[in-house]
Design an enzyme around this catalytic site. Structure first.
Site, short mmCIF file in Angstrom:
data_model
loop_
_atom_site.label_atom_id
_atom_site.label_comp_id
_atom_site.label_asym_id
_atom_site.label_seq_id
_atom_site.Cartn_x
_atom_site.Cartn_y
_atom_site.Cartn_z
N TRP A 1 0.87 -1.19 0.00
CA TRP A 1 0.00 0.00 0.00
C TRP A 1 0.90 1.23 0.00
CZ3 TRP A 1 -1.97 2.63 4.89
CH2 TRP A 1 -3.00 3.53 4.61
N ASP B 1 -0.59 -4.82 9.86
CA ASP B 1 -1.65 -3.97 9.32
C ASP B 1 -2.86 -4.86 9.05
OD1 ASP B 1 -3.37 -2.38 7.89
OD2 ASP B 1 -1.82 -1.50 6.61
N LYS C 1 -13.41 -0.67 6.69
CA LYS C 1 -13.91 -1.63 5.69
C LYS C 1 -14.98 -2.54 6.30
CE LYS C 1 -10.21 0.06 3.87
NZ LYS C 1 -9.72 0.58 2.65
#
Ligand code: LMR
Length: 407
Positions: free
Chosen positions: A141, A222, A257
């Site tokens: 990312w 993460d 999310k």
């Protein structure tokens, strides 16, 4: 000349590698444009709805809340409790049970989004161990790199995918861990690797944890996509693997999310110490960092999550909502592979190995620009596309566009 003229020494920066593409998409007047740029869940109509459980929680909060007074620096204790339960729940155990290896050595902090948690983790490392280098996967990312660079730490890259792009390069990853300097940190994606979608198996996580611990590496996990890979508990295999080996590690969690609370900026940082007193010490340093950054966290997103997870009925409904999002994403992935074959784009069956929101097409910048300019299809660097943005209407269009740019 009067005034400070702060801008005189610098040039304007390019846009963010992900939000910048979304801005460009929004400015595109073409009616048939397709936004596959950002990791945001969309339904079959292309919208990102508020979850039914979130609506219900907000209704209850509106009726019952009485104050907007500050939360503690580390956040709402009720939120920290439910997030600990979600992150460290053993497979098959009832709600509220924690992995035995937690044994009082996990402290939690409420953060503005998963990004806030990653930033806090990296700042903690650079404050306490300024000589540490921070390892990130290649690719990763883009914000991982930006956060590490901003912190002033040296970023090091390790391999993630095999040469054919279809599998994890576990040998390369373990070799990088073994080559890192004791005390370095490594940011690892717990599930739904962003941007490749390729994750370690639980057995590989155990190997990774064993190597990292033997080498004295601090893992920063993460965990932005819990529930979008194989399930809420299944996706926590990395967390369990690091717990088992007993060392310290950090977990950055996100409610963006799996609760679709993107704009509430709600996340958490779990601080796992080697023992309870180490965790308390680290927490005190994290709180000092928070106090000078955002002082104490925004409340609303955390209050919503507390409402949902503390009520067995709402919690069960939410788990079904997560399952529905995960299933739609997996179905889209299979449909994309089939549509690419039907469009004559060649064999993309390896994309089916992926989990979560992203599939990596491995396109170069010219191909990405042609997707955008000739076909109004927006993806980000390396041809990462948001599988959750596909619909039965746009899949054939996207597949044809990809076929045209890879021909
Ligand atoms: C993404 O990777 O697109 C998402 O995680 C959104 C973001 O913050 O970049």
């Amino acid at each position: 000349m009067a005034g400070s003229n702060l801008s005189a020494r610098v040039q304007a920066l390019p846009g963010d590698p992900i939000f910048g593409v979304v801005e460009r998409f929004k400015a595109d007047p073409r009616p048939n444009k397709v936004n596959l740029a950002q990791g945001v869940y969309m339904d079959e109509s292309g919208s990102t709805p508020i979850l039914g459980t979130v609506r219900e929680a907000e209704r209850r909060l509106l009726a019952s809340s009485t104050t907007k007074v500050y939360k503690p620096i580390a956040g709402d204790p009720r939120y920290l409790e439910v997030m600990r339960a979600i992150l460290f729940r053993p497979a098959g155990a009832p709600w509220g049970d924690l992995e035995p290896a937690v044994s009082g050595r996990v402290e939690m902090v409420q953060t503005p989004g998963g990004t806030g948690a990653i930033r806090l983790a990296v700042e903690l490392v650079t404050h306490l161990r300024p000589e540490a280098e921070i390892w990130i996967s290649e690719p990763t990312w883009p914000n991982h790199r930006q956060i590490v660079d901003e912190s002033g730490a040296v970023a090091r890259q390790h391999t993630w995918l095999s040469a054919d792009g279809a599998r994890l390069d576990i040998e390369g990853l373990l070799a990088a861990i073994d080559a890192a300097r004791p005390g370095d940190a490594m940011i690892l994606h717990a599930s739904c690797h962003n941007p490749t979608g390729i994750d370690p198996t639980p057995a590989q996580w155990s190997e990774i944890a064993a190597h990292a611990t033997a080498r004295g590496i601090l893992p920063i996990i993460d965990f932005a996509y819990q529930g979008f890979g194989d399930g809420l508990v299944e996706d926590a295999a990395a967390v369990r693997a690091f717990l088992q080996v007993g060392g310290e590690f950090l977990v950055a969690s996100s409610g963006s999310k799996n609760f679709a609370l993107y704009d509430e900026r709600i996340g958490a940082l779990a601080i796992v110490g080697a023992d309870a007193s180490a965790a308390t010490t680290l927490l005190s340093h994290v709180k000092a960092l928070v106090r000078t950054a955002w002082s104490n966290p925004p409340a609303h997103g955390g209050e919503i999550i507390v409402e949902i997870l503390s009520d067995p009925k709402l919690r069960a409904e939410w788990e079904l909502e997560v399952t529905a999002m995960r299933t739609r994403i997996a179905d889209n992935r299979a449909a994309l592979v089939a549509a690419l074959a039907a469009a004559g784009a060649g064999d993309w069956s390896h994309l089916a190995n992926g989990r979560g929101m992203f599939a990596l097409l491995n396109l170069d910048d010219a191909q990405i620009a042609r997707l955008r300019d000739d076909h109004a299809v927006y993806v980000v660097a390396l041809g990462r596309l948001n599988v959750a943005g596909l619909t039965s209407t746009n899949i054939p269009v996207v597949a044809k566009a990809i076929a045209a740019v890879v021909a």
